[in-house]
Write a protein that holds these residues in place. Sequence first.
Motif, PDB file in Angstrom:
ATOM      1  N   ILE A  33      17.123   3.368  -4.231  1.00 28.78           N
ATOM      2  CA  ILE A  33      16.522   2.163  -3.661  1.00 28.78           C
ATOM      3  C   ILE A  33      15.086   2.525  -3.310  1.00 28.78           C
ATOM      4  O   ILE A  33      14.839   3.402  -2.480  1.00 28.78           O
ATOM      5  CB  ILE A  33      17.254   1.711  -2.385  1.00 28.78           C
ATOM      6  N   ILE A  34      14.142   1.858  -3.958  1.00 28.08           N
ATOM      7  CA  ILE A  34      12.729   2.183  -3.765  1.00 28.08           C
ATOM      8  C   ILE A  34      12.077   1.072  -2.958  1.00 28.08           C
ATOM      9  O   ILE A  34      11.934  -0.058  -3.425  1.00 28.08           O
ATOM     10  CB  ILE A  34      12.010   2.347  -5.120  1.00 28.08           C
ATOM     11  N   VAL A  35      11.715   1.392  -1.716  1.00 30.91           N
ATOM     12  CA  VAL A  35      10.993   0.447  -0.858  1.00 30.91           C
ATOM     13  C   VAL A  35       9.524   0.829  -0.857  1.00 30.91           C
ATOM     14  O   VAL A  35       9.176   1.975  -0.560  1.00 30.91           O
ATOM     15  CB  VAL A  35      11.533   0.450   0.584  1.00 30.91           C
ATOM     16  N   ILE A  36       8.672  -0.103  -1.234  1.00 31.46           N
ATOM     17  CA  ILE A  36       7.227   0.135  -1.251  1.00 31.46           C
ATOM     18  C   ILE A  36       6.621  -0.667  -0.113  1.00 31.46           C
ATOM     19  O   ILE A  36       6.571  -1.897  -0.153  1.00 31.46           O
ATOM     20  CB  ILE A  36       6.593  -0.284  -2.596  1.00 31.46           C
ATOM     21  N   ASP A  37       6.182   0.022   0.911  1.00 30.48           N
ATOM     22  CA  ASP A  37       5.612  -0.637   2.079  1.00 30.48           C
ATOM     23  C   ASP A  37       4.116  -0.831   1.884  1.00 30.48           C
ATOM     24  O   ASP A  37       3.381   0.116   1.609  1.00 30.48           O
ATOM     25  CB  ASP A  37       5.874   0.183   3.340  1.00 30.48           C
ATOM     26  N   ASP A  38       3.684  -2.077   2.034  1.00 29.38           N
ATOM     27  CA  ASP A  38       2.298  -2.430   1.732  1.00 29.38           C
ATOM     28  C   ASP A  38       1.421  -2.353   2.989  1.00 29.38           C
ATOM     29  O   ASP A  38       0.837  -3.344   3.419  1.00 29.38           O
ATOM     30  CB  ASP A  38       2.250  -3.836   1.126  1.00 29.38           C
ATOM     31  N   ALA A  39       1.378  -1.136   3.572  1.00 29.87           N
ATOM     32  CA  ALA A  39       0.554  -0.869   4.758  1.00 29.87           C
ATOM     33  C   ALA A  39       0.954  -1.753   5.940  1.00 29.87           C
ATOM     34  O   ALA A  39       0.105  -2.360   6.614  1.00 29.87           O
ATOM     35  CB  ALA A  39      -0.930  -1.042   4.437  1.00 29.87           C
ATOM     36  N   SER A  40       2.261  -1.830   6.214  1.00 29.00           N
ATOM     37  CA  SER A  40       2.749  -2.627   7.334  1.00 29.00           C
ATOM     38  C   SER A  40       2.223  -2.093   8.664  1.00 29.00           C
ATOM     39  O   SER A  40       1.979  -0.890   8.821  1.00 29.00           O
ATOM     40  CB  SER A  40       4.281  -2.614   7.370  1.00 29.00           C
ATOM     41  N   THR A  41       2.091  -2.997   9.623  1.00 33.76           N
ATOM     42  CA  THR A  41       1.661  -2.616  10.973  1.00 33.76           C
ATOM     43  C   THR A  41       2.799  -2.750  11.981  1.00 33.76           C
ATOM     44  O   THR A  41       2.594  -2.528  13.177  1.00 33.76           O
ATOM     45  CB  THR A  41       0.469  -3.480  11.422  1.00 33.76           C
ATOM     46  N   ASP A  42       3.996  -3.124  11.526  1.00 40.26           N
ATOM     47  CA  ASP A  42       5.151  -3.217  12.423  1.00 40.26           C
ATOM     48  C   ASP A  42       5.958  -1.914  12.353  1.00 40.26           C
ATOM     49  O   ASP A  42       5.441  -0.875  11.959  1.00 40.26           O
ATOM     50  CB  ASP A  42       6.003  -4.448  12.081  1.00 40.26           C
ATOM     51  N   LYS A  62       4.518   4.319   0.475  1.00 35.80           N
ATOM     52  CA  LYS A  62       3.634   3.569   1.367  1.00 35.80           C
ATOM     53  C   LYS A  62       2.247   3.445   0.758  1.00 35.80           C
ATOM     54  O   LYS A  62       1.640   4.457   0.374  1.00 35.80           O
ATOM     55  CB  LYS A  62       3.553   4.266   2.736  1.00 35.80           C
ATOM     56  N   ASN A  63       1.769   2.223   0.647  1.00 39.71           N
ATOM     57  CA  ASN A  63       0.393   1.995   0.209  1.00 39.71           C
ATOM     58  C   ASN A  63      -0.552   2.286   1.381  1.00 39.71           C
ATOM     59  O   ASN A  63      -0.298   1.856   2.498  1.00 39.71           O
ATOM     60  CB  ASN A  63       0.202   0.550  -0.258  1.00 39.71           C
TER      61      ASN A  63
END
Length: 252
Positions: A33-42, A62-63
Amino acid sequence: MSVSVIIPNYNRCNLLIRALNSVFLQLKYVTDIIVIDDASTDDSIAQLLKLQTSCKKLLILKNKKRKGAQYSRLRGILSSKSDYLVFLDSDDILTKFSIINRLNVAENDSMIGLVYGDQFTEGKIYKWKKLDGFSYKYLIKHLSLCDYSSMLIRRSCFQTTGYPSPEFHSWQDDDMVLTIGKYFKVAHCGKVVAESYKQVDSISNSSRNLYNGCMSMLNKYSKEIYLNHGFTGIYFWILRLLRIKLNLVYEY
């Protein structure tokens, strides 16, 4: 039959956990399972790291800065080594047996590049057009078929098609469908495969994003529309673009 589930995420921590739980229920069909986080702030990354301790199949990317959902999906595709890719938006969930129902259809024919199914949306079943086979003439007329959360794609297709554009503001799922559907068969699995939820900040809620996405689709596919459907096809999409433009003017 290895399968990767690709989930882009931006600031949807609680919804992301719900989406992941729907994948965990069918984990035996999943390689990673590949989760790509787009620079989240939470707290998305912190929660993902906790989950990773109990699920070794979870890969977190993580971007460094925001790149958009399509860029994140493409990063997930490039990071995967699986035979098949299942896409899931972070605010949606997979239904029970969603993956295996689509996988069984794809395994029946090596020329099937994309398998999709219906969706629950706002408590009702939304039924996509049922196609089975080479359907590019239909797809290029409507520039649409299904949402990302309905798609299972054979990863090897990209060796033939190349990758869809990461620059689209919206209509990202439709660009993916046309990318695959030009060279490969598409098939409906006959099942409901996802449950979708619209959020206030969804791309589809912004007329500006819809307009920019529609313009990008026309710029990319106008020649194909003309070759398959002539000036009538082009005229239809210009009218649709103008309607979106009027909505945009009305909003402001």
